[in-house]
Design a protein around this motif. Structure first.
Motif, PDB file in Angstrom:
ATOM      1  N   PHE A 276       8.903 -10.452  12.979  1.00  6.99           N
ATOM      2  CA  PHE A 276       9.033 -11.357  14.404  1.00  6.99           C
ATOM      3  C   PHE A 276      10.503 -11.714  14.697  1.00  6.99           C
ATOM      4  O   PHE A 276      10.625 -12.459  15.774  1.00  6.99           O
ATOM      5  N   ASN A 277      11.426 -11.358  13.875  1.00  4.77           N
ATOM      6  CA  ASN A 277      12.863 -11.692  14.154  1.00  4.77           C
ATOM      7  C   ASN A 277      12.799 -13.424  14.067  1.00  4.77           C
ATOM      8  O   ASN A 277      13.918 -13.669  15.034  1.00  4.77           O
ATOM      9  N   THR A 278      12.124 -13.962  13.669  1.00  7.03           N
ATOM     10  CA  THR A 278      12.347 -15.361  13.425  1.00  7.03           C
ATOM     11  C   THR A 278      13.366 -15.864  12.419  1.00  7.03           C
ATOM     12  O   THR A 278      13.024 -16.058  11.200  1.00  7.03           O
ATOM     13  N   ARG A 279      14.631 -15.695  12.336  1.00  8.20           N
ATOM     14  CA  ARG A 279      15.766 -15.792  11.535  1.00  8.20           C
ATOM     15  C   ARG A 279      15.999 -17.263  11.267  1.00  8.20           C
ATOM     16  O   ARG A 279      16.514 -17.623  10.342  1.00  8.20           O
ATOM     17  N   GLU A 280      15.576 -18.298  12.253  1.00  9.76           N
ATOM     18  CA  GLU A 280      16.227 -19.730  11.853  1.00  9.76           C
ATOM     19  C   GLU A 280      14.936 -20.486  11.171  1.00  9.76           C
ATOM     20  O   GLU A 280      13.883 -20.196  11.103  1.00  9.76           O
ATOM     21  N   ILE A 281      15.403 -21.224  10.064  1.00  6.60           N
ATOM     22  CA  ILE A 281      14.815 -22.074   9.133  1.00  6.60           C
ATOM     23  C   ILE A 281      15.449 -23.463   9.281  1.00  6.60           C
ATOM     24  O   ILE A 281      16.437 -23.588   9.356  1.00  6.60           O
ATOM     25  N   SER A 282      14.362 -24.190   9.653  1.00  5.73           N
ATOM     26  CA  SER A 282      14.822 -25.667   9.680  1.00  5.73           C
ATOM     27  C   SER A 282      15.620 -26.271   8.211  1.00  5.73           C
ATOM     28  O   SER A 282      15.214 -25.780   7.343  1.00  5.73           O
ATOM     29  N   PHE A 283      16.237 -27.210   8.706  1.00  5.42           N
ATOM     30  CA  PHE A 283      17.203 -27.822   7.384  1.00  5.42           C
ATOM     31  C   PHE A 283      16.052 -28.382   6.487  1.00  5.42           C
ATOM     32  O   PHE A 283      16.104 -28.019   5.233  1.00  5.42           O
ATOM     33  N   GLY A 284      15.137 -29.302   6.970  1.00  7.10           N
ATOM     34  CA  GLY A 284      14.214 -29.662   5.955  1.00  7.10           C
ATOM     35  C   GLY A 284      13.378 -28.661   5.301  1.00  7.10           C
ATOM     36  O   GLY A 284      13.171 -28.772   4.253  1.00  7.10           O
ATOM     37  N   ALA A 285      13.022 -27.667   6.063  1.00  9.26           N
ATOM     38  CA  ALA A 285      12.146 -26.601   5.499  1.00  9.26           C
ATOM     39  C   ALA A 285      12.867 -25.685   4.478  1.00  9.26           C
ATOM     40  O   ALA A 285      12.495 -25.297   3.380  1.00  9.26           O
ATOM     41  N   CYS A 286      14.214 -25.651   4.730  1.00 17.39           N
ATOM     42  CA  CYS A 286      15.051 -25.229   3.847  1.00 17.39           C
ATOM     43  C   CYS A 286      15.357 -25.798   2.233  1.00 17.39           C
ATOM     44  O   CYS A 286      15.298 -25.035   1.328  1.00 17.39           O
ATOM     45  N   LEU A 287      15.400 -27.091   2.516  1.00 22.06           N
ATOM     46  CA  LEU A 287      15.506 -27.954   1.476  1.00 22.06           C
ATOM     47  C   LEU A 287      14.238 -27.801   0.681  1.00 22.06           C
ATOM     48  O   LEU A 287      14.228 -27.830  -0.873  1.00 22.06           O
ATOM     49  N   VAL A 288      13.234 -27.949   1.229  1.00 22.81           N
ATOM     50  CA  VAL A 288      11.813 -27.822   0.639  1.00 22.81           C
ATOM     51  C   VAL A 288      11.678 -26.653  -0.207  1.00 22.81           C
ATOM     52  O   VAL A 288      11.212 -26.512  -1.331  1.00 22.81           O
ATOM     53  N   GLN A 289      11.917 -25.675   0.657  1.00 24.22           N
ATOM     54  CA  GLN A 289      11.710 -24.202  -0.137  1.00 24.22           C
ATOM     55  C   GLN A 289      12.697 -23.947  -1.191  1.00 24.22           C
ATOM     56  O   GLN A 289      12.350 -23.484  -2.317  1.00 24.22           O
ATOM     57  N   MET A 290      13.846 -24.646  -1.176  1.00 21.78           N
ATOM     58  CA  MET A 290      15.105 -24.568  -2.346  1.00 21.78           C
ATOM     59  C   MET A 290      14.337 -25.142  -3.502  1.00 21.78           C
ATOM     60  O   MET A 290      14.501 -24.784  -4.668  1.00 21.78           O
ATOM     61  N   PHE A 291      13.800 -26.307  -3.088  1.00 22.48           N
ATOM     62  CA  PHE A 291      13.162 -27.329  -4.469  1.00 22.48           C
ATOM     63  C   PHE A 291      12.111 -26.423  -5.076  1.00 22.48           C
ATOM     64  O   PHE A 291      12.296 -26.542  -6.521  1.00 22.48           O
ATOM     65  N   LEU A 292      11.325 -26.002  -4.052  1.00 22.79           N
ATOM     66  CA  LEU A 292      10.224 -25.291  -4.739  1.00 22.79           C
ATOM     67  C   LEU A 292      10.512 -24.160  -5.528  1.00 22.79           C
ATOM     68  O   LEU A 292      10.127 -23.610  -6.670  1.00 22.79           O
ATOM     69  N   ILE A 293      11.467 -23.231  -4.986  1.00 26.64           N
ATOM     70  CA  ILE A 293      12.038 -21.978  -5.905  1.00 26.64           C
ATOM     71  C   ILE A 293      12.648 -22.347  -7.373  1.00 26.64           C
ATOM     72  O   ILE A 293      12.194 -21.800  -8.201  1.00 26.64           O
ATOM     73  N   HIS A 294      13.671 -23.550  -7.237  1.00 29.92           N
ATOM     74  CA  HIS A 294      14.136 -23.701  -8.397  1.00 29.92           C
ATOM     75  C   HIS A 294      13.226 -24.594  -9.324  1.00 29.92           C
ATOM     76  O   HIS A 294      13.317 -24.184 -10.857  1.00 29.92           O
TER      77      HIS A 294
ATOM     78  N   PHE B 175      15.998 -16.243   2.149  1.00 31.36           N
ATOM     79  CA  PHE B 175      15.269 -17.603   1.713  1.00 31.36           C
ATOM     80  C   PHE B 175      16.490 -18.499   1.370  1.00 31.36           C
ATOM     81  O   PHE B 175      17.531 -18.078   1.095  1.00 31.36           O
ATOM     82  N   CYS B 176      16.003 -19.852   1.042  1.00 33.51           N
ATOM     83  CA  CYS B 176      16.870 -20.769   0.790  1.00 33.51           C
ATOM     84  C   CYS B 176      17.021 -20.773  -0.843  1.00 33.51           C
ATOM     85  O   CYS B 176      16.171 -21.321  -1.511  1.00 33.51           O
ATOM     86  N   LEU B 177      18.513 -20.877  -1.242  1.00 30.82           N
ATOM     87  CA  LEU B 177      18.602 -21.138  -2.794  1.00 30.82           C
ATOM     88  C   LEU B 177      19.794 -22.252  -2.722  1.00 30.82           C
ATOM     89  O   LEU B 177      20.765 -22.325  -1.750  1.00 30.82           O
ATOM     90  N   HIS B 178      19.902 -22.911  -3.874  1.00 34.20           N
ATOM     91  CA  HIS B 178      20.799 -23.906  -3.892  1.00 34.20           C
ATOM     92  C   HIS B 178      22.143 -23.479  -3.669  1.00 34.20           C
ATOM     93  O   HIS B 178      22.983 -24.403  -2.740  1.00 34.20           O
ATOM     94  N   GLN B 179      22.843 -22.694  -4.327  1.00 33.17           N
ATOM     95  CA  GLN B 179      24.130 -22.298  -4.182  1.00 33.17           C
ATOM     96  C   GLN B 179      24.376 -21.632  -2.872  1.00 33.17           C
ATOM     97  O   GLN B 179      25.574 -21.967  -2.189  1.00 33.17           O
ATOM     98  N   ASP B 180      23.489 -20.898  -2.316  1.00 33.05           N
ATOM     99  CA  ASP B 180      23.667 -20.437  -1.144  1.00 33.05           C
ATOM    100  C   ASP B 180      24.047 -21.337   0.177  1.00 33.05           C
ATOM    101  O   ASP B 180      24.983 -21.252   0.768  1.00 33.05           O
ATOM    102  N   VAL B 181      22.806 -22.553  -0.145  1.00 34.80           N
ATOM    103  CA  VAL B 181      23.165 -23.499   1.096  1.00 34.80           C
ATOM    104  C   VAL B 181      24.459 -24.259   0.659  1.00 34.80           C
ATOM    105  O   VAL B 181      25.109 -24.722   1.500  1.00 34.80           O
ATOM    106  N   MET B 182      24.766 -24.698  -0.635  1.00 38.31           N
ATOM    107  CA  MET B 182      25.812 -25.347  -0.875  1.00 38.31           C
ATOM    108  C   MET B 182      27.070 -25.014  -0.356  1.00 38.31           C
ATOM    109  O   MET B 182      28.054 -25.516  -0.120  1.00 38.31           O
TER     110      MET B 182
END
Length: 310
Positions: free
Chosen positions: A85-103, A176-183
């Motif tokens: 669906f080309n929904t490329r944006e992910i909110s800042f909060g959702a990105c941090l939550v996803q990063m936390f879950l992955i790591h 998806f969101c990874l720590h080093q990528d966002v950092m």
């Protein structure tokens, strides 16, 4: 001007020139995700319904299955939404939550793999004490310690990113969101995040990998003391499934780390592919490996198919 503040959202990475292939890439990812859910749910169901499998080794296998389900579910549906669906944006909060879950989930899986290595060591080197040492209660405590360890070590990662100012670029290297990528998108001193992130990985995944290797060195010494080659192969074959699962976890992890550290000039396809391999391949392979190598699980699966065919 939000260029010096936390962004409202990030942009997930796409592969330049391959936007038209997103639909087919999503089909592939969706197929792998269905395999992941089916395989790991089957493992959970089989162990739960088969009393003979109510033993520490299979409880650890259930933990792996639950972790793989949580890890893939925290990332793949969002990636599929992006591709379809080309929904490329992910909110800042959702990105941090996803990063936390992955790591965090990766750290928990690493701890469980270490516990499984210790289980194999005790079973082979101290077989008479195995039942007394690794009881069901001890197995549950190990699972709780693994969860606490993951949360304690990796909760600071998103917290360290919260106060950082971010530059105008919001495009990530992965879907998806990874720590080093966002950092890397922050336009401030990220030394605390770099140092803590590296320390956490070394103290969790790095230490676990060393202890797993040490366990297998001791197992190998015990196996080599056996007189007959047939006995050696029979004993060591009980470890083959676990070794394959360890490799399926650590090889993509190391590959993704190398790409992040030294692959800044690599094509986006490499970053996105390595990220998807890290998230999905272990989750797909783990139930297959244990299904092939474990006769009890094989027998139960065949019985299920026989029941449905009747």
């Amino acid at each position: 001007n939000r260029s010096d503040l936390s962004p409202s959202s990030f942009i997930l990475a796409s592969i330049p020139g391959l936007e038209t292939a997103h639909f087919w890439m999503a089909i592939l990812l969706c197929s792998m995700y269905i395999l992941t859910v089916t395989g790991n749910c089957a493992v959970l169901f089989i162990v739960k319904t088969e009393p003979s499998l109510h033993a520490p080794m299979y409880f650890f296998l259930c933990m792996l299955a639950a972790i793989d389900l949580a890890l893939s579910t925290s990332t793949v549906p969002r990636v599929l939404s992006f591709y379809w669906f080309n929904t490329r944006e992910i909110s800042f909060g959702a990105c941090l939550v996803q990063m936390f879950l992955i790591h965090t989930l990766s750290a928990i899986e690493s701890t469980v793999l270490l516990a499984m290595a210790v289980d194999r060591y005790v079973a082979i080197c101290h077989p008479l004490r195995h039942a007394a040492i690794l009881t069901n209660a001890v197995t549950v405590k190990i699972g709780l310690v693994a969860m606490a360890r993951g949360v304690i070590f990796f909760l600071p990662l998103p917290l360290l990113l919260l106060p950082l100012p971010f530059c105008s670029s919001r495009v990530l290297s992965h879907s998806f969101c990874l720590h080093q990528d966002v950092m890397n998108l922050a336009c401030a001193n990220t030394t605390p995040s770099v140092v803590y992130g590296l320390t956490a990985i070394l103290l969790v995944m790095g230490l676990d990998a060393i202890l797993i290797c040490l366990s297998y060195i001791l197992i190998l010494k015990a196996v080599l003391r056996l007189a007959l080659w047939k006995e050696r192969l029979k004993v060591f074959s009980t470890c083959v499934a676990h070794i394959c699962v360890v490799l399926a976890f650590y090889v993509p992890l190391i590959g993704l780390s190398v790409v992040h550290r030294f692959g800044k000039d690599l094509a986006p396809l490499v970053h996105i592919t390595m990220g998807n391999v890290y998230i999905l391949v272990p989750a797909v392979l783990n139930p297959i490996i244990y299904g092939v190598r474990t006769k009890e699980i094989q027998r139960r699966i065949l019985n299920l198919f026989h029941i449905y065919n009747d």
